[in-house]
Design a protein around this motif. Structure first.
Motif, PDB file in Angstrom:
ATOM      1  N   ARG A 219      44.983  38.054  46.127  1.00 56.82           N
ATOM      2  CA  ARG A 219      45.510  39.380  45.699  1.00 56.82           C
ATOM      3  C   ARG A 219      45.247  39.503  44.140  1.00 56.82           C
ATOM      4  NH1 ARG A 219      49.355  39.740  48.579  1.00 56.82           N
ATOM      5  NH2 ARG A 219      51.150  39.531  47.068  1.00 56.82           N
ATOM      6  N   ASN A 220      45.998  38.504  43.579  1.00 58.80           N
ATOM      7  CA  ASN A 220      46.208  38.420  41.984  1.00 58.80           C
ATOM      8  C   ASN A 220      44.545  38.194  41.564  1.00 58.80           C
ATOM      9  OD1 ASN A 220      48.800  38.683  41.788  1.00 58.80           O
ATOM     10  ND2 ASN A 220      49.035  36.351  41.833  1.00 58.80           N
ATOM     11  N   LEU A 221      43.679  37.230  42.193  1.00 59.88           N
ATOM     12  CA  LEU A 221      42.281  37.123  41.741  1.00 59.88           C
ATOM     13  C   LEU A 221      41.734  38.313  41.746  1.00 59.88           C
ATOM     14  CD1 LEU A 221      41.115  33.722  43.461  1.00 59.88           C
ATOM     15  CD2 LEU A 221      41.137  34.307  40.812  1.00 59.88           C
ATOM     16  N   MET A 222      41.669  39.147  43.002  1.00 60.93           N
ATOM     17  CA  MET A 222      41.168  40.393  43.088  1.00 60.93           C
ATOM     18  C   MET A 222      41.413  41.239  42.029  1.00 60.93           C
ATOM     19  SD  MET A 222      38.702  39.898  45.320  1.00 60.93           S
ATOM     20  CE  MET A 222      38.575  38.405  44.707  1.00 60.93           C
ATOM     21  N   GLU A 223      42.733  41.337  41.606  1.00 54.98           N
ATOM     22  CA  GLU A 223      43.153  42.316  40.661  1.00 54.98           C
ATOM     23  C   GLU A 223      42.447  41.835  39.088  1.00 54.98           C
ATOM     24  OE1 GLU A 223      45.062  44.919  40.266  1.00 54.98           O
ATOM     25  OE2 GLU A 223      44.990  45.055  42.266  1.00 54.98           O
ATOM     26  N   ASP A 224      42.387  40.515  38.870  1.00 57.06           N
ATOM     27  CA  ASP A 224      41.600  40.132  37.714  1.00 57.06           C
ATOM     28  C   ASP A 224      40.302  40.781  37.849  1.00 57.06           C
ATOM     29  OD1 ASP A 224      43.990  38.695  36.675  1.00 57.06           O
ATOM     30  OD2 ASP A 224      43.086  36.969  37.597  1.00 57.06           O
ATOM     31  N   PHE A 225      39.714  40.360  38.917  1.00 54.38           N
ATOM     32  CA  PHE A 225      38.213  40.959  39.034  1.00 54.38           C
ATOM     33  C   PHE A 225      37.714  42.393  38.866  1.00 54.38           C
ATOM     34  CE2 PHE A 225      34.153  41.246  41.717  1.00 54.38           C
ATOM     35  CZ  PHE A 225      33.312  40.668  40.604  1.00 54.38           C
ATOM     36  N   LYS A 226      38.963  43.327  39.311  1.00 49.59           N
ATOM     37  CA  LYS A 226      38.906  44.864  38.862  1.00 49.59           C
ATOM     38  C   LYS A 226      38.564  44.988  37.324  1.00 49.59           C
ATOM     39  CE  LYS A 226      41.604  46.920  42.371  1.00 49.59           C
ATOM     40  NZ  LYS A 226      42.623  47.875  42.696  1.00 49.59           N
ATOM     41  N   SER A 227      39.168  44.113  36.554  1.00 47.65           N
ATOM     42  CA  SER A 227      39.065  44.201  35.246  1.00 47.65           C
ATOM     43  C   SER A 227      37.621  43.787  34.630  1.00 47.65           C
ATOM     44  CB  SER A 227      40.356  43.647  34.368  1.00 47.65           C
ATOM     45  OG  SER A 227      40.068  42.131  34.466  1.00 47.65           O
ATOM     46  N   GLY A 228      36.984  43.025  35.547  1.00 48.27           N
ATOM     47  CA  GLY A 228      35.498  42.397  35.042  1.00 48.27           C
ATOM     48  C   GLY A 228      35.334  41.107  35.385  1.00 48.27           C
ATOM     49  N   SER A 229      36.302  40.470  35.367  1.00 46.59           N
ATOM     50  CA  SER A 229      36.049  38.922  35.671  1.00 46.59           C
ATOM     51  C   SER A 229      37.349  38.136  36.104  1.00 46.59           C
ATOM     52  CB  SER A 229      35.494  38.200  34.115  1.00 46.59           C
ATOM     53  OG  SER A 229      36.681  38.169  33.396  1.00 46.59           O
ATOM     54  N   MET A 230      37.051  36.931  36.643  1.00 40.80           N
ATOM     55  CA  MET A 230      38.100  36.214  37.019  1.00 40.80           C
ATOM     56  C   MET A 230      37.302  34.640  37.176  1.00 40.80           C
ATOM     57  SD  MET A 230      37.903  36.455  41.255  1.00 40.80           S
ATOM     58  CE  MET A 230      36.395  35.945  42.291  1.00 40.80           C
ATOM     59  N   ASN A 231      38.458  33.870  37.131  1.00 35.65           N
ATOM     60  CA  ASN A 231      38.052  32.359  36.947  1.00 35.65           C
ATOM     61  C   ASN A 231      38.825  31.611  38.013  1.00 35.65           C
ATOM     62  OD1 ASN A 231      38.343  33.236  33.598  1.00 35.65           O
ATOM     63  ND2 ASN A 231      36.464  32.136  34.283  1.00 35.65           N
ATOM     64  N   LEU A 232      38.013  30.592  38.423  1.00 36.15           N
ATOM     65  CA  LEU A 232      38.806  29.819  39.609  1.00 36.15           C
ATOM     66  C   LEU A 232      39.532  28.689  39.049  1.00 36.15           C
ATOM     67  CD1 LEU A 232      36.529  31.537  41.223  1.00 36.15           C
ATOM     68  CD2 LEU A 232      36.160  29.457  42.700  1.00 36.15           C
ATOM     69  N   ASP A 233      40.455  28.440  39.734  1.00 36.05           N
ATOM     70  CA  ASP A 233      41.383  27.159  39.258  1.00 36.05           C
ATOM     71  C   ASP A 233      40.715  25.846  39.593  1.00 36.05           C
ATOM     72  OD1 ASP A 233      42.107  26.068  41.776  1.00 36.05           O
ATOM     73  OD2 ASP A 233      43.983  27.481  41.900  1.00 36.05           O
ATOM     74  N   GLU A 234      40.866  24.649  39.083  1.00 35.13           N
ATOM     75  CA  GLU A 234      39.957  23.632  38.916  1.00 35.13           C
ATOM     76  C   GLU A 234      39.916  22.951  40.312  1.00 35.13           C
ATOM     77  OE1 GLU A 234      37.978  22.302  37.048  1.00 35.13           O
ATOM     78  OE2 GLU A 234      38.341  23.875  35.614  1.00 35.13           O
TER      79      GLU A 234
END
Length: 465
Positions: free
Chosen positions: A333-348
């Motif tokens: 859910r947090n990742l998808m919220e990040d992606f709404k703003s245009g980008s997201m990064n996966l943890d290692e």
């Protein structure tokens, strides 16, 4: 078997309910709570099964009695009865230990037929049983729309609305949708790109108050679990044909929305010995950038000669992320919220797991055309641009020559004559006999602005009572 949301805040559903629901109410995608797993001995015992018989073995655990076995077998048989080749998914050799899995033998000449013929017959069965009417709403970058229409056109309990980006699908793809003249089929050409169409569909699923009382939306794109389930089958079928489970196999998949290759990942988890899963992308390379550079950011969409892959938001990747993050709904859910703003990064940790599971490669149009030409020159085998991307990606990333590499041919080359001509072929590839009058048939579609209220108003006026 129960199905849970990738975002962890929706109730678990039965198979029947998950097929009729589409997106979870928390915005996530449904996945099985647990996956069936088959032993090597059991998989080996399936080597002589027909495609339909194998499909029953693979799908029955997911259905889990929601459809009685005899009726499920009938649905499967009806789903593949219109395929033009007896093998349903035949293999053709194109190089040393390199094979093309022809997934275009269905009625609309694209791999989407495998899932959508099945989904159409399944929906008809479930709706008849429940005495229920629904509205199918879908977005297409080219092939999903025609396959969905073909699968649902004879269903009395379904009104179908398909959105495609105006002037951004091939003529053949458009006509396959718009020449189906039926009271329950409506085509909308949206003034925008595929992601705009998909956003309209997602917004409508999120608020269905515009529908008449008693109606609900049903998804036919790959957010619907039944589509993913049906696609798992041909991975097992191809593997068995080339000696699995006694030896491993690898697959290369031209990938836009991530549903097709996600089915391959599930086949691996279910027991099929898959050595390598290759993601091939065109210039809309968000998946390749994610794996290679941990860059999952939205770029400007590029219109290419492989339009079915002109996608910047790969919806099914969320299902993959759910597993990469150990099924942590809050994290997704947090990742998808990040992606709404245009980008997201996966943890290692997640990125490392993804890189162990997948290889990836990006092609531009020139490389795609060169691959079409090279393949025809070396073995007189003509492929469409999407398949060409899968083949070149396989050749560029292949780790072992002793393991069969199976490249998924996702569409018939006749669907993309412009690309075939640009690759140097003097004549257009011929449509199969059942479609040779396609350009003489009457078309019916509506061009609408990128306006949710306009789209929903159009639908309101045409849903049958």
């Amino acid at each position: 078997m129960k199905y849970i949301s990738t975002r962890g805040q929706a109730p678990a559903l039965s198979f029947e309910d998950v097929v009729l629901t589409g997106l979870a109410p928390d915005g996530g995608l449904y996945v099985p709570e647990t996956l069936p797993h088959f032993s090597q001995e059991e998989i080996a015992s399936w080597s002589a099964l027909s495609y339909e018989e194998l499909a029953f073995k693979i799908m029955a655990p997911f259905v889990d009695g929601a459809v009685p076995d005899a009726e499920l077998k009938t649905i499967i048989a009806e789903s593949y009865s219109k395929f033009r080749h007896q093998a349903i998914a035949p293999l053709v050799q194109t190089g040393h230990n390199e094979w093309v899995l022809e997934l275009f033998q269905g009625p609309t000449l694209a791999f989407k037929d495998f899932a959508l013929q099945f989904l159409g017959h399944l929906l008809d069965h479930l709706l008849e049983k429940r005495n229920q009417k629904v509205v199918v709403m879908g977005a297409t970058s080219g092939d999903t729309g025609s396959a969905a229409i073909e699968g649902c056109r004879n269903c009395d309990n379904i009104d179908t609305f398909i959105l495609h980006p105006h002037n951004r699908v091939s003529d053949v793809q458009r006509r396959q949708m718009t020449t189906v003249i039926a009271d329950n089929v409506h085509n909308i050409a949206l003034e925008g790109n595929f992601d705009d169409c998909q956003n309209m569909v997602k917004a409508s699923f999120g608020d269905q108050s515009f529908l008449p009382e008693g109606r609900q939306l049903v998804a036919v794109n790959s957010i619907n679990w039944a589509r993913i389930m049906a696609q798992i089958v041909y991975y097992f079928y191809a593997g068995l044909a080339l000696g699995s489970p006694a030896r491993p196999v690898s697959f290369s998949v031209p990938t836009g929305n991530f549903g097709d290759i996600f089915a391959g990942y599930l086949a691996k988890r279910m027991g099929l010995p898959i050595d390598q899963l290759v993601i091939g992308t065109n210039s809309n390379d968000i998946l390749h950038r994610c794996l290679s550079d941990n860059d999952h950011s939205k770029h400007q969409l590029v219109h290419t000669l492989s339009p079915s892959m002109d996608i910047m938001v790969s919806s099914n990747f969320e299902r993959m992320l759910f597993d990469l993050y150990d099924r942590d709904g809050d994290a997704i859910r947090n990742l998808m919220e990040d992606f709404k703003s245009g980008s997201m990064n996966l943890d290692e940790s997640a990125l490392s797991k993804a890189r162990e599971l997948f290889s990836s490669y990006k092609l531009d149009d020139d490389e795609t055309l060169a691959t079409i030409n090279e393949l025809f020159e070396t073995c007189e085998y003509l492929v469409d641009p999407h398949t060409a991307i899968g083949i070149r990606a396989a050749r560029a990333t292949r780790r072992r020559q002793d393991i069969p590499m199976i490249c998924l041919a996702t569409a018939h080359p006749a669907k993309f004559p412009e690309a075939v001509r640009k690759a140097g072929q003097e004549t257009d590839p011929q449509l199969p006999h059942h479609m040779n009058d396609l350009f003489e048939r009457e078309e019916r579609f509506e061009v609408l602005p990128q306006d949710l209220s306009a789209v929903q108003s159009f639908m309101q006026q045409r849903i049958r009572s």
